[in-house]
Design an enzyme around this catalytic site. Structure first.
Site, PDB file in Angstrom:
ATOM      1  N   ASP A  23       0.839  -1.202   0.000  1.00  9.66           N
ATOM      2  CA  ASP A  23       0.000   0.000   0.000  1.00  9.66           C
ATOM      3  C   ASP A  23       0.874   1.252   0.000  1.00  9.66           C
ATOM      4  O   ASP A  23       1.957   1.254   0.598  1.00  9.66           O
ATOM      5  CB  ASP A  23      -0.908  -0.023   1.239  1.00  9.66           C
ATOM      6  CG  ASP A  23      -2.076   0.945   1.114  1.00  9.66           C
ATOM      7  OD1 ASP A  23      -2.283   1.517   0.017  1.00  9.66           O
ATOM      8  OD2 ASP A  23      -2.782   1.131   2.123  1.00  9.66           O
ATOM      9  N   HIS A  40       2.905   3.377  -9.046  1.00  9.59           N
ATOM     10  CA  HIS A  40       2.681   1.948  -9.294  1.00  9.59           C
ATOM     11  C   HIS A  40       3.908   1.333  -9.974  1.00  9.59           C
ATOM     12  O   HIS A  40       4.283   0.197  -9.686  1.00  9.59           O
ATOM     13  CB  HIS A  40       1.434   1.748 -10.154  1.00  9.59           C
ATOM     14  CG  HIS A  40       0.161   2.148  -9.447  1.00  9.59           C
ATOM     15  ND1 HIS A  40      -0.110   1.792  -8.151  1.00  9.59           N
ATOM     16  CD2 HIS A  40      -0.910   2.885  -9.861  1.00  9.59           C
ATOM     17  CE1 HIS A  40      -1.289   2.286  -7.787  1.00  9.59           C
ATOM     18  NE2 HIS A  40      -1.792   2.958  -8.810  1.00  9.59           N
ATOM     19  N   LEU A 134      11.026 -20.619  -4.450  1.00  8.25           N
ATOM     20  CA  LEU A 134      10.091 -19.658  -3.849  1.00  8.25           C
ATOM     21  C   LEU A 134       8.831 -19.642  -4.711  1.00  8.25           C
ATOM     22  O   LEU A 134       8.926 -19.659  -5.943  1.00  8.25           O
ATOM     23  CB  LEU A 134      10.738 -18.258  -3.859  1.00  8.25           C
ATOM     24  CG  LEU A 134       9.836 -17.050  -3.571  1.00  8.25           C
ATOM     25  CD1 LEU A 134       9.408 -17.058  -2.094  1.00  8.25           C
ATOM     26  CD2 LEU A 134      10.585 -15.735  -3.859  1.00  8.25           C
TER      27      LEU A 134
HETATM   28  C1  FPP Z   1      -1.708   0.293  -3.392  1.00  4.87           C
HETATM   29  O1  FPP Z   1      -1.307   1.622  -3.486  1.00  4.87           O
HETATM   30  C2  FPP Z   1      -1.230  -0.458  -4.516  1.00  4.87           C
HETATM   31  C3  FPP Z   1      -2.021  -0.983  -5.490  1.00  4.87           C
HETATM   32  C4  FPP Z   1      -3.482  -0.856  -5.496  1.00  4.87           C
HETATM   33  C5  FPP Z   1      -1.457  -1.689  -6.631  1.00  4.87           C
HETATM   34  C6  FPP Z   1      -0.276  -2.544  -6.331  1.00  4.87           C
HETATM   35  C7  FPP Z   1       0.511  -2.659  -7.561  1.00  4.87           C
HETATM   36  C8  FPP Z   1       1.842  -2.744  -7.626  1.00  4.87           C
HETATM   37  C9  FPP Z   1       2.706  -2.833  -6.457  1.00  4.87           C
HETATM   38  C10 FPP Z   1       2.554  -2.713  -8.917  1.00  4.87           C
HETATM   39  C11 FPP Z   1       2.272  -3.836  -9.838  1.00  4.87           C
HETATM   40  C12 FPP Z   1       2.268  -5.158  -9.210  1.00  4.87           C
HETATM   41  C13 FPP Z   1       2.847  -6.226  -9.753  1.00  4.87           C
HETATM   42  C14 FPP Z   1       2.675  -7.557  -9.129  1.00  4.87           C
HETATM   43  C15 FPP Z   1       3.675  -6.119 -10.945  1.00  4.87           C
HETATM   44  P1  FPP Z   1      -2.419   2.734  -3.586  1.00  4.87           P
HETATM   45  O2  FPP Z   1      -2.599   3.083  -5.024  1.00  4.87           O
HETATM   46  O3  FPP Z   1      -3.661   2.278  -2.896  1.00  4.87           O
HETATM   47  O4  FPP Z   1      -1.721   3.888  -2.815  1.00  4.87           O
HETATM   48  P2  FPP Z   1      -2.423   5.009  -1.935  1.00  4.87           P
HETATM   49  O5  FPP Z   1      -3.135   4.293  -0.820  1.00  4.87           O
HETATM   50  O6  FPP Z   1      -1.257   5.804  -1.459  1.00  4.87           O
HETATM   51  O7  FPP Z   1      -3.336   5.776  -2.837  1.00  4.87           O
END
Ligand code: FPP
Length: 245
Positions: A23, A40, A134
């Site tokens: 997050d 992201h 893994l």
């Molecule tokens: C949360 O941050 C993250 C996500 C909803 C997406 C997670 C995606 C990745 C880590 C990148 C791609 C993943 C892979 C497996 C290649 P948020 O957008 O909710 O952040 P915020 O809470 O600060 O708005």
């Protein structure tokens, strides 16, 4: 060297299964005046770093919450960005996964994903199926309650057609109908960004898991954060409802 004099290894033995709610990508980008998509992208770099750290530490299963059932409510442009990143990841990462003995599995509702993404997932899972150092489990279009409902529905179908006796349905038989049927429950769950919720992630499987909520935003997550979480994990006493010694 006398074994008694060896320094303690605070990260050893490693937890078998670590789950992470990744997050804070959006906040990381916003704090820098950048589009959320950049957050992201940096988050995907952190995924690679974390897989490397997990391999190094000897963790056997790493479950990553990449996109929840609820994330479909985000603006269309952000969903397009995230799915584009995922396509890139699936296309480019399989070689690295195979070179490093990493098996990839994806859990979640594939019916909502674009057909080309489903094809890429199936291809990546097939090509990495023989790897055993893994296992990385990516939760995509995933919701824990929906997973349990689906397991209950499949058990009900079996009961209705006489393939299972309703009186014999127990925790084990329900767990066998989850996506994670052959995976041990997580020992440790980490959520980054300071939020203290599990947000419908692996809610059945986390029943006895140790939770750690870190203030670091996901794109900044590093090997030392993972090591610190494992050291803290070893300081906790897991009793599974019993009385401590
Ligand atoms: C949360 O941050 C993250 C996500 C909803 C997406 C997670 C995606 C990745 C880590 C990148 C791609 C993943 C892979 C497996 C290649 P948020 O957008 O909710 O952040 P915020 O809470 O600060 O708005």
């Amino acid at each position: 060297m006398n074994i008694v004099n060896l320094p303690p290894r605070p990260h050893f033995p490693p937890p078998v299964h670590v789950g992470i709610i990744m997050d804070g990508n959006g906040r990381w980008a916003t704090a820098r005046g950048l589009p959320r998509a950049v957050g992201h992208k940096q988050g995907a770099e952190a995924v690679r770093r974390t897989m490397e750290a997990a391999l190094h530490l000897g963790i056997r299963y790493l479950s990553l919450f990449a996109f929840s059932s609820e994330n479909w409510k985000r603006p269309a442009a952000e969903i397009i960005d995230l799915m584009g990143l995922l396509r890139l990841y699936l296309r480019n990462e399989v070689r690295y996964l195979c070179e490093n003995g990493i098996r990839l599995r994806v859990i979640g509702d594939r019916a909502r994903l674009a057909p080309d993404i489903v094809a890429l997932i199936e291809d990546s899972e097939r090509r990495t199926a023989g790897n055993d150092k893994l296992t990385v489990i990516i939760a995509l279009s995933y919701g824990g309650r929906a997973e349990i409902v689906e397991a209950a529905r499949r058990l009900a179908e079996k009961a209705a057609t006489g393939r299972i006796d309703p009186n014999e349905i127990d925790e084990d038989s329900l767990a066998e109908h989850l996506y994670t049927a052959d995976v041990p429950d997580p020992d440790l769950l980490i959520r980054t960004s300071g939020e203290k919720r599990i947000s419908n992630f692996l809610i059945w499987q986390l029943a006895y898991t140790e939770f750690m909520f870190l203030d670091v935003l996901w794109p900044d997550f590093s090997r030392s954060d993972l090591e610190a979480a494992i050291s803290e994990f070893h300081r906790r006493e897991r009793r599974y409802g019993a009385i401590g010694v």
